[in-house]
Design a protein around this motif. Structure first.
Motif, short mmCIF file in Angstrom:
data_model
loop_
_atom_site.label_atom_id
_atom_site.label_comp_id
_atom_site.label_asym_id
_atom_site.label_seq_id
_atom_site.Cartn_x
_atom_site.Cartn_y
_atom_site.Cartn_z
N PHE A 101 0.84 -1.19 0.00
CA PHE A 101 0.00 0.00 0.00
C PHE A 101 0.88 1.24 0.00
O PHE A 101 2.09 1.16 0.21
CB PHE A 101 -0.97 0.01 1.20
N PHE A 102 0.27 2.39 -0.26
CA PHE A 102 0.98 3.66 -0.25
C PHE A 102 0.58 4.43 1.01
O PHE A 102 -0.57 4.43 1.41
CB PHE A 102 0.63 4.49 -1.49
N HIS A 103 1.59 5.10 1.60
CA HIS A 103 1.34 5.91 2.80
C HIS A 103 1.76 7.35 2.51
O HIS A 103 2.88 7.59 2.05
CB HIS A 103 2.12 5.37 4.00
N GLN A 104 0.86 8.28 2.78
CA GLN A 104 1.15 9.71 2.63
C GLN A 104 1.87 10.18 3.88
O GLN A 104 1.32 10.14 4.98
CB GLN A 104 -0.15 10.49 2.45
N ILE A 105 3.12 10.62 3.72
CA ILE A 105 3.88 11.16 4.85
C ILE A 105 3.52 12.63 4.96
O ILE A 105 3.70 13.41 4.02
CB ILE A 105 5.40 10.99 4.64
N ASP A 106 2.99 13.01 6.11
CA ASP A 106 2.56 14.38 6.33
C ASP A 106 3.75 15.27 6.66
O ASP A 106 4.70 14.85 7.31
CB ASP A 106 1.55 14.44 7.48
N CYS A 107 3.67 16.51 6.22
CA CYS A 107 4.67 17.51 6.53
C CYS A 107 3.99 18.65 7.27
O CYS A 107 2.92 19.11 6.86
CB CYS A 107 5.32 18.02 5.24
N PHE A 108 4.60 19.12 8.35
CA PHE A 108 4.01 20.18 9.15
C PHE A 108 4.81 21.48 9.06
O PHE A 108 4.68 22.36 9.89
CB PHE A 108 3.87 19.73 10.60
N CYS A 109 5.63 21.58 8.01
CA CYS A 109 6.35 22.82 7.76
C CYS A 109 5.34 23.89 7.31
O CYS A 109 4.30 23.56 6.76
CB CYS A 109 7.39 22.63 6.66
N PRO A 110 5.67 25.15 7.52
CA PRO A 110 4.73 26.20 7.10
C PRO A 110 4.38 26.15 5.61
O PRO A 110 3.25 26.41 5.24
CB PRO A 110 5.48 27.50 7.43
N ASP A 111 5.34 25.79 4.75
CA ASP A 111 5.04 25.74 3.32
C ASP A 111 4.46 24.39 2.91
O ASP A 111 3.82 24.26 1.88
CB ASP A 111 6.27 26.06 2.48
N GLY A 112 4.68 23.33 3.70
CA GLY A 112 4.11 22.01 3.44
C GLY A 112 4.62 21.33 2.19
O GLY A 112 3.96 20.46 1.65
N ASP A 113 5.80 21.72 1.72
CA ASP A 113 6.34 21.17 0.47
C ASP A 113 7.02 19.82 0.65
O ASP A 113 7.43 19.21 -0.32
CB ASP A 113 7.34 22.14 -0.16
N HIS A 114 7.18 19.35 1.86
CA HIS A 114 7.94 18.12 2.08
C HIS A 114 7.08 16.87 2.12
O HIS A 114 7.57 15.79 2.41
CB HIS A 114 8.74 18.24 3.38
N SER A 115 5.79 17.00 1.86
CA SER A 115 4.92 15.84 1.86
C SER A 115 5.31 14.90 0.72
O SER A 115 5.63 15.35 -0.38
CB SER A 115 3.45 16.25 1.68
N GLU A 116 5.29 13.62 1.00
CA GLU A 116 5.60 12.64 -0.03
C GLU A 116 4.83 11.36 0.25
O GLU A 116 4.27 11.17 1.32
CB GLU A 116 7.09 12.36 -0.12
N VAL A 117 4.81 10.51 -0.75
CA VAL A 117 4.14 9.22 -0.64
C VAL A 117 5.21 8.14 -0.67
O VAL A 117 6.13 8.17 -1.48
CB VAL A 117 3.14 9.02 -1.80
N ILE A 118 5.09 7.19 0.27
CA ILE A 118 6.04 6.08 0.33
C ILE A 118 5.27 4.78 0.08
O ILE A 118 4.14 4.63 0.55
CB ILE A 118 6.78 6.04 1.68
N LYS A 119 5.88 3.88 -0.68
CA LYS A 119 5.26 2.58 -0.91
C LYS A 119 5.76 1.61 0.13
O LYS A 119 6.96 1.46 0.34
CB LYS A 119 5.58 2.06 -2.31
#
Length: 138
Positions: free
Chosen positions: A11-29
């Motif tokens: 499955f895929f998991h969305q890694i949340d980012c809590f930075c003000p710009d939120g650009d670090h979010s990514e999906v990991i398999k």
């Protein structure tokens, strides 16, 4: 709290980012057979909830929401050693039932499930043993 899990389906998991710009979010398999270890490090994000540090295959680390972990476990995507033991116990009962009823197809199907569950158990147990702290001998 159970700390080690093994995935039984990719499955895929969305890694949340809590930075003000939120650009670090990514999906990991996360692939079938991957070992997930929950580390004691955790943090609470206001308005979102608890996040736990996860070690994925002893390589990658990331924070995952408790609600995501609960969802994956309730959907049967993540199994603990206890879950696997219960599954094996039930499958052994089903094998006995198939033998009692002379049901060859059910016997073969359940036997294959036992073999697959046993492989997952061995991989998880090996991971548990490799993560135990070493004791010093005197």
């Amino acid at each position: 709290m159970v700390k080690h899990f093994i995935t039984v389906q990719s499955f895929f998991h969305q890694i949340d980012c809590f930075c003000p710009d939120g650009d670090h979010s990514e999906v990991i398999k996360i692939n079938k057979g991957d070992v997930i270890k929950i580390i004691n490090e955790r943090k609470y994000i206001n308005g979102v909830g608890w996040y736990f540090l996860i070690e994925h295959n002893s390589q990658n680390s990331f924070f995952a929401a408790l609600s995501d972990l609960d969802y994956y476990h309730s959907q049967g995507l993540l199994l603990s050693i206890i879950d696997i033991e219960l599954t094996l116990n039930y499958l052994n009962f089903q094998v006995d039932h198939a033998l009692d009823n002379d049901d060859e197809l059910e016997f073969i199907d359940v036997s294959n499930k036992i073999i697959e569950s046993d492989k997952l158990k061995k991989k998880l147990v090996a991971s548990l043993k490799s993560n135990k702290p070493k004791t010093m001998s005197v």
